[in-house]
Design an enzyme around this catalytic site. Structure first.
Site, PDB file in Angstrom:
ATOM      1  N   LYS A 183      19.443 -35.242 -19.772  1.00  0.00           N
ATOM      2  CA  LYS A 183      18.596 -36.377 -19.863  1.00  0.00           C
ATOM      3  C   LYS A 183      17.896 -36.692 -18.586  1.00  0.00           C
ATOM      4  O   LYS A 183      18.254 -37.216 -17.503  1.00  0.00           O
ATOM      5  CB  LYS A 183      19.178 -37.578 -20.124  1.00  0.00           C
ATOM      6  CG  LYS A 183      18.147 -38.788 -20.456  1.00  0.00           C
ATOM      7  CD  LYS A 183      18.502 -40.254 -20.503  1.00  0.00           C
ATOM      8  CE  LYS A 183      18.123 -40.865 -18.955  1.00  0.00           C
ATOM      9  NZ  LYS A 183      16.825 -40.909 -18.833  1.00  0.00           N
ATOM     10  N   GLY A 236      21.941 -41.131  -9.460  1.00  0.00           N
ATOM     11  CA  GLY A 236      21.002 -42.204  -9.492  1.00  0.00           C
ATOM     12  C   GLY A 236      21.389 -43.340  -8.759  1.00  0.00           C
ATOM     13  O   GLY A 236      22.101 -43.311  -7.723  1.00  0.00           O
ATOM     14  N   SER A 237      21.115 -44.462  -9.193  1.00  0.00           N
ATOM     15  CA  SER A 237      21.298 -45.721  -8.273  1.00  0.00           C
ATOM     16  C   SER A 237      22.850 -46.188  -8.264  1.00  0.00           C
ATOM     17  O   SER A 237      23.672 -45.785  -9.126  1.00  0.00           O
ATOM     18  CB  SER A 237      20.630 -46.951  -8.640  1.00  0.00           C
ATOM     19  OG  SER A 237      20.995 -47.353  -9.949  1.00  0.00           O
ATOM     20  N   GLY A 241      25.196 -46.132 -11.669  1.00  0.00           N
ATOM     21  CA  GLY A 241      26.462 -45.058 -11.488  1.00  0.00           C
ATOM     22  C   GLY A 241      27.629 -45.860 -11.715  1.00  0.00           C
ATOM     23  O   GLY A 241      28.793 -45.550 -12.370  1.00  0.00           O
ATOM     24  N   GLU A 258      26.635 -38.896  -8.135  1.00  0.00           N
ATOM     25  CA  GLU A 258      26.135 -39.106  -6.722  1.00  0.00           C
ATOM     26  C   GLU A 258      25.128 -40.198  -6.663  1.00  0.00           C
ATOM     27  O   GLU A 258      24.253 -40.419  -7.345  1.00  0.00           O
ATOM     28  CB  GLU A 258      25.040 -37.746  -6.650  1.00  0.00           C
ATOM     29  CG  GLU A 258      26.188 -36.611  -6.927  1.00  0.00           C
ATOM     30  CD  GLU A 258      26.928 -36.413  -5.580  1.00  0.00           C
ATOM     31  OE1 GLU A 258      26.856 -36.994  -4.532  1.00  0.00           O
ATOM     32  OE2 GLU A 258      27.971 -35.428  -5.797  1.00  0.00           O
ATOM     33  N   CYS A 292      18.055 -39.493  -1.246  1.00  0.00           N
ATOM     34  CA  CYS A 292      19.294 -39.928  -1.014  1.00  0.00           C
ATOM     35  C   CYS A 292      19.828 -39.784   0.371  1.00  0.00           C
ATOM     36  O   CYS A 292      20.674 -40.556   0.848  1.00  0.00           O
ATOM     37  CB  CYS A 292      20.336 -39.490  -2.247  1.00  0.00           C
ATOM     38  SG  CYS A 292      20.252 -37.708  -2.374  1.00  0.00           S
ATOM     39  N   GLU A 390      20.386 -50.054   0.413  1.00  0.00           N
ATOM     40  CA  GLU A 390      19.452 -48.729   0.145  1.00  0.00           C
ATOM     41  C   GLU A 390      17.816 -49.206  -0.249  1.00  0.00           C
ATOM     42  O   GLU A 390      17.810 -50.076  -1.108  1.00  0.00           O
ATOM     43  CB  GLU A 390      20.187 -47.940  -0.842  1.00  0.00           C
ATOM     44  CG  GLU A 390      19.197 -46.622  -0.797  1.00  0.00           C
ATOM     45  CD  GLU A 390      19.604 -45.742  -2.205  1.00  0.00           C
ATOM     46  OE1 GLU A 390      19.958 -46.022  -3.288  1.00  0.00           O
ATOM     47  OE2 GLU A 390      19.854 -44.345  -2.041  1.00  0.00           O
TER      48      GLU A 390
HETATM   49  P1  NAD Z   1      18.698 -44.874 -11.837  1.00  0.00           P
HETATM   50  O1  NAD Z   1      19.746 -45.415 -11.522  1.00  0.00           O
HETATM   51  O2  NAD Z   1      17.446 -46.079 -12.137  1.00  0.00           O
HETATM   52  O3  NAD Z   1      18.382 -43.865 -13.068  1.00  0.00           O
HETATM   53  C1  NAD Z   1      19.052 -42.569 -12.734  1.00  0.00           C
HETATM   54  C2  NAD Z   1      19.209 -42.116 -14.306  1.00  0.00           C
HETATM   55  O4  NAD Z   1      20.219 -42.751 -14.864  1.00  0.00           O
HETATM   56  C3  NAD Z   1      17.798 -41.853 -14.870  1.00  0.00           C
HETATM   57  O5  NAD Z   1      17.774 -41.088 -15.779  1.00  0.00           O
HETATM   58  C4  NAD Z   1      18.008 -43.339 -15.985  1.00  0.00           C
HETATM   59  O6  NAD Z   1      17.239 -43.280 -17.056  1.00  0.00           O
HETATM   60  C5  NAD Z   1      19.607 -43.320 -16.055  1.00  0.00           C
HETATM   61  N1  NAD Z   1      20.246 -44.489 -16.529  1.00  0.00           N
HETATM   62  C6  NAD Z   1      19.535 -45.670 -16.278  1.00  0.00           C
HETATM   63  N2  NAD Z   1      20.715 -46.717 -16.936  1.00  0.00           N
HETATM   64  C7  NAD Z   1      21.610 -45.957 -17.380  1.00  0.00           C
HETATM   65  C8  NAD Z   1      22.665 -46.400 -18.284  1.00  0.00           C
HETATM   66  N3  NAD Z   1      22.992 -47.453 -18.671  1.00  0.00           N
HETATM   67  N4  NAD Z   1      23.545 -45.156 -18.744  1.00  0.00           N
HETATM   68  C9  NAD Z   1      23.364 -43.911 -18.342  1.00  0.00           C
HETATM   69  N5  NAD Z   1      21.968 -43.575 -17.712  1.00  0.00           N
HETATM   70  C10 NAD Z   1      21.245 -44.641 -17.192  1.00  0.00           C
HETATM   71  O7  NAD Z   1      18.241 -44.201 -10.415  1.00  0.00           O
HETATM   72  P2  NAD Z   1      16.544 -43.887 -10.076  1.00  0.00           P
HETATM   73  O8  NAD Z   1      15.950 -44.882  -9.653  1.00  0.00           O
HETATM   74  O9  NAD Z   1      16.017 -42.682 -10.939  1.00  0.00           O
HETATM   75  O10 NAD Z   1      16.984 -42.853  -8.822  1.00  0.00           O
HETATM   76  C11 NAD Z   1      16.962 -43.447  -7.212  1.00  0.00           C
HETATM   77  C12 NAD Z   1      18.457 -43.505  -6.870  1.00  0.00           C
HETATM   78  O11 NAD Z   1      18.970 -42.253  -7.234  1.00  0.00           O
HETATM   79  C13 NAD Z   1      18.667 -43.981  -5.749  1.00  0.00           C
HETATM   80  O12 NAD Z   1      19.585 -45.070  -5.558  1.00  0.00           O
HETATM   81  C14 NAD Z   1      19.184 -42.796  -4.995  1.00  0.00           C
HETATM   82  O13 NAD Z   1      19.810 -43.105  -3.719  1.00  0.00           O
HETATM   83  C15 NAD Z   1      19.982 -42.026  -6.101  1.00  0.00           C
HETATM   84  N6  NAD Z   1      19.908 -40.713  -5.652  1.00  0.00           N
HETATM   85  C16 NAD Z   1      21.191 -40.289  -5.390  1.00  0.00           C
HETATM   86  C17 NAD Z   1      21.298 -38.796  -5.203  1.00  0.00           C
HETATM   87  C18 NAD Z   1      22.576 -38.290  -4.583  1.00  0.00           C
HETATM   88  O14 NAD Z   1      22.931 -36.979  -4.566  1.00  0.00           O
HETATM   89  N7  NAD Z   1      23.368 -39.004  -3.793  1.00  0.00           N
HETATM   90  C19 NAD Z   1      19.992 -37.940  -5.004  1.00  0.00           C
HETATM   91  C20 NAD Z   1      18.762 -38.666  -5.517  1.00  0.00           C
HETATM   92  C21 NAD Z   1      18.864 -39.724  -5.898  1.00  0.00           C
END
Ligand code: NAD
Length: 488
Positions: A183, A236-237, A241, A258, A292, A390
């Site tokens: 996804k 993701g965030s 997470g 991550e 990130c 962040e």
């Molecule tokens: P986000 O958490 O909004 O979304 C990430 C993914 O999770 C998306 O596909 C989203 O649709 C999905 N998602 C959202 N709510 C969910 C739920 N309840 N259940 C399952 N899936 C869900 O993050 P974003 O805004 O897309 O990305 C930015 C964030 O990602 C930043 O915090 C950044 O630090 C982090 N990031 C981390 C790394 C790493 O490897 N540490 C790498 C890149 C980005």
């Protein structure tokens, strides 16, 4: 200005077929919001469950495929990504807003990731040639330790690296014999689709790889909740997470997170100051700070603090910010209107809390309507929110440290622990820092952002959970260990 083609009918890929959905969405070019990049099918929970069932049914077949077959599939995907890095890079730059050279480099790296895991499929990927044979403590008994695929894996990815983050999850998942439901983030459906389209032609059995585009709340949550999904890898965030972790743990699914970072770049008085400024500019501001691994905290020893800030300010003034496809741009737009508003709100918070403004932090107008802003720099104190939370945008702060010990303490004074860098010519301090920075990755005289594709990636504390991604260590997440005893 270069304009790419519009992608119509970007569809789900489920059980070996391209599927429409009841509703559709669009993605727009953040450099020019009048340009639609993709019209895509938006899956609902029912469609996500259909993809999960398809992956479940494909698992017995794919998990027993030969290493040669898996290697061939992954090698083919990697080769096509590398051969098409320019046109796929163009798509990435149009949909996410990275500058074209950054976007092309990301696609190439995604290709290299698939190539690496083609090799891993052959090597057995178990971090030990496929398994171990150990003498039993009992006479006449043989023991071996082997690795097996985990099952159906749900892969949930963010928007900021829409080729390489999916690649570093999908490639090891398939290499180790798992079936996949992928996804992508909603801002970048065309990138997810383009990757899936290449995978769909790589001779996998139907259902071994599925793409479902849709919201996190509905499609992501369906993956997290399903008893048929054996493992979840989420990038993701931190807040999302945490939700994934709680729900997955309650049903005992394997989970890998991550999440964000608040990475420090320490600059000591003995550093090559021009190199340190280079590391800061690249690490904090390239890709509009939407990484990130971005160095959003620049911790500078007092003796060179003012000189460093003056040099960095000069470099920020010279950076070119504009359309991601325009030649010579250093930084493209931020990803969307919401992120731009959030970044500008952070600039307001920094000012209100008393951080000293050095440069930037304003919305910029360009020839096309896009989400442009100037890179922002503040002098902060450790308690300021911009030094603790962040931001995920082109905003960094400088923290003053009396000496190395204070710099290291500041570096570790954060709930995150993804990566940390140090600029110094002291071997003693470099070695000490590598050992004592509480992070998953350290960099000496290098930017914090920009990592290799064949070694572990990930963090500690609030930045991650579970085994590392990438390299041979990916096997820890994508396989499970079995111990076999036999009377000889
Ligand atoms: P986000 O958490 O909004 O979304 C990430 C993914 O999770 C998306 O596909 C989203 O649709 C999905 N998602 C959202 N709510 C969910 C739920 N309840 N259940 C399952 N899936 C869900 O993050 P974003 O805004 O897309 O990305 C930015 C964030 O990602 C930043 O915090 C950044 O630090 C982090 N990031 C981390 C790394 C790493 O490897 N540490 C790498 C890149 C980005």
């Amino acid at each position: 200005m270069i304009h790419g083609e519009i992608h119509q009918n970007v569809r789900q890929y489920i059980n070996g077929r391209w599927e429409t959905s009841a509703t559709t969405g669009v993605s727009a070019n953040p450099s020019d919001t009048s340009e639609v990049v993709a019209e895509y099918a938006r899956a609902d929970r029912r469609q996500a469950e259909f993809a999960i069932r398809a992956a479940t049914e494909a698992f017995p077949h794919w998990s027993h495929s030969t290493p040669q077959r898996r290697a061939d599939v992954l090698d083919r995907i990697g080769a096509e990504l590398l051969a098409r890095k320019d046109d796929l890079g163009l798509l990435l730059a149009r949909e996410e807003g990275k500058t074209l050279p950054e976007a092309v480099a990301e696609v190439a790296r995604a290709g290299q990731v698939f190539k690496f895991f083609a090799g891993e499929a052959l090597r057995g990927g178990a971090g030990g040639g496929g398994g171990e044979n150990i003498a039993s403590v009992r006479a006449g008994v043989q023991v071996d330790v082997t690795r097996e695929p985990v099952g159906v894996v749900g892969l949930i990815t963010p928007w900021n690296s829409p080729f390489v983050i999916p690649a570093w999850k999908i490639a090891p998942a398939l290499a180790h014999g798992n079936s996949v439901v992928f996804k992508p983030a909603e801002l970048v459906p065309a990138c997810g689709w383009a990757l899936a389209e290449i995978i769909s032609r790589a001779a996998l059995p139907a259902g071994a790889f599925n793409l479902v585009m849709g919201s996190g709340r509905e499609v992501g949550q369906a993956l997290v909740d399903s008893a048929l999904v054996d493992a979840l890898s989420f990038t993701g965030s931190a807040a999302n997470g945490e939700r994934v972790l709680q729900a997955a743990a309650s049903r005992r699914a394997k989970v890998q997170l991550e999440t964000g970072g608040k990475n420090a770049l320490v600059v000591l008085a003995d550093a090559d100051l021009d190199r340190a400024v280079d590391c800061a500019v690249q690490g904090a501001y390239f890709s509009a700070g939407q990484r990130c691994t971005a160095s959003s905290r620049l911790i500078v020893e007092a003796a060179v603090h003012d000189a460093f800030v003056a040099k960095l300010r000069q470099r920020l003034k010279e950076l070119k910010i504009g359309h991601a496809l325009e030649r010579g741009m250093d930084i493209g737009p931020v990803a969307d209107e919401e992120r731009l508003a959030q970044n500008l709100a952070w600039v307001g918070i920094a000012r209100e809390e008393g951080a000293e403004h050095v440069w930037g932090g304003e919305a910029l107008q360009r020839a096309t309507a896009g989400h442009y802003m100037s890179p922002a720099l503040f002098l902060a104190r450790p308690e300021h929110r911009i030094a603790r939370e962040e931001i995920f945008g082109p905003l960094a702060c400088v923290l003053r440290a009396g000496d190395y010990d204070e710099a290291l303490a500041l570096c570790n004074d954060t709930p995150f622990g993804l990566c940390a860098g140090i600029c110094t010519n002291s071997l003693k301090h470099a070695m000490h820092f590598r050992r004592h920075a509480v992070v998953g990755m350290t960099m000496v005289n290098l930017p914090t952002a920009g990592v290799d594709f064949h070694v572990p990636f990930g963090g500690r504390k609030g930045s991650g959970y579970g085994p590392r991604e990438q390299g041979r260590h990916a096997a820890e997440f994508y396989t499970t260990v079995k111990t076999g005893y036999m009377l000889a």
